[in-house]
Scaffold this active site. Structure first.
Site, mmCIF file in Angstrom:
data_model
loop_
_atom_site.group_PDB
_atom_site.id
_atom_site.type_symbol
_atom_site.label_atom_id
_atom_site.label_comp_id
_atom_site.label_asym_id
_atom_site.label_seq_id
_atom_site.Cartn_x
_atom_site.Cartn_y
_atom_site.Cartn_z
ATOM 1 N N ASP A 61 59.554 69.296 60.663
ATOM 2 C CA ASP A 61 58.922 70.192 60.710
ATOM 3 C C ASP A 61 58.287 68.182 58.993
ATOM 4 O OD1 ASP A 61 59.249 72.035 61.131
ATOM 5 O OD2 ASP A 61 59.400 72.660 59.126
ATOM 6 N N HIS A 79 64.298 68.728 60.937
ATOM 7 C CA HIS A 79 63.316 68.435 59.766
ATOM 8 C C HIS A 79 62.739 66.116 60.484
ATOM 9 C CE1 HIS A 79 64.582 71.122 57.433
ATOM 10 N NE2 HIS A 79 62.865 71.106 57.526
HETATM 11 ZN ZN ZN Z 1 58.893 71.649 54.773
#
Ligand code: ZN
Length: 240
Positions: free
Chosen positions: A54, A197
């Site tokens: 992400d 991430h």
């Molecule tokens: Zn996020």
């Protein structure tokens, strides 16, 4: 009288607390679909794992792409529109590497108490930025911070986006590489969607080295357990 009031108060309290709990679950629960349709895992019969990243693209994404390419695996990247506008070439490298790109909103806001029109605008702007930049329209959406809110379902429907939560969250924004490896490996299972991430909201040059380091170590460990790696769309495709 006092005891009766106590019972009534207790009943009201239980009702409110119940509503509050349901509300909190609907907003943040990974398996909740109260405010927007989403999945959080793939089929349990598939010995496969979907790695998802992400908040990219970021300056660190090319290093991650190299790790994935060296291991010959595909993953899913939930990108923010604002980051795609900042680093369009890196966004294109992601799709060029055979990975799937999903929508992660435009500016990564917290959607609590935001109006449906705002939610709609965030998802639409990210969708058109991504489509215009990489030439592919996302089919998947991950809510920033995992927060679902009224109005999100309508926005997703309009853009034909399936919500994707996670089976395992790496907590890689605070853990070191060894702890991320331990956490993800321990929770790995058939059909797991793993949330990591390659960015940090809209920050330029985010410190995501622990994630990349963890991924480099995790992939061979999971392969040794017999897992293969798929994008989220590959994993949930019934004819795949
Ligand atoms: Zn996020």
């Amino acid at each position: 009288m006092r005891s009766m009031l106590g019972v009534i108060d207790g009943g009201v309290c239980a009702g409110l607390c119940g509503a509050g709990t349901l509300m909190a679950y609907g907003v943040r629960g990974r398996s909740a679909t109260l405010f927007a349709p989403s999945i959080y895992r793939g089929p349990a019969f598939r010995r496969s794992i979907a790695l998802t990243f992400d908040d990219g693209p970021s300056e660190a994404t090319p290093t991650l792409l190299e790790v994935l390419s060296n291991q010959g695996i595909s993953a899913t990247f939930f990108q923010c529109g604002a980051n795609v506008r900042r680093l369009p070439e890196i966004a294109r490298q992601v799709v060029g590497g055979g990975h799937e790109v999903g929508n992660h909103s435009d500016t990564h806001p917290k959607f609590y108490f935001r109006r449906p029109a705002f939610i709609q605008q965030e998802l639409t702007r990210a969708q058109s930025t991504i489509a215009d930049t990489i030439g592919v329209s996302p089919r998947l959406y991950r809510a920033p911070f995992g927060i679902r809110w009224p109005g999100m379902a309508a926005a997703q429907r309009k853009l034909d986006l399936l919500g994707v939560m996670w089976t395992v969250i790496g907590r890689d924004w605070k853990l070191d590489a060894a702890a991320i490896v331990h956490r993800v490996f321990r929770r790995a299972r058939n059909g797991a969607i793993v949330c990591l991430h390659d960015g940090r909201e809209l920050q330029p040059r985010p410190a995501v080295e622990p994630t990349i380091d963890a991924v480099r170590r995790l992939i061979p460990m999971l392969k040794a357990e017999g897992y293969r790696f798929e994008t989220v769309s590959q994993m949930i495709c019934p004819t795949n």
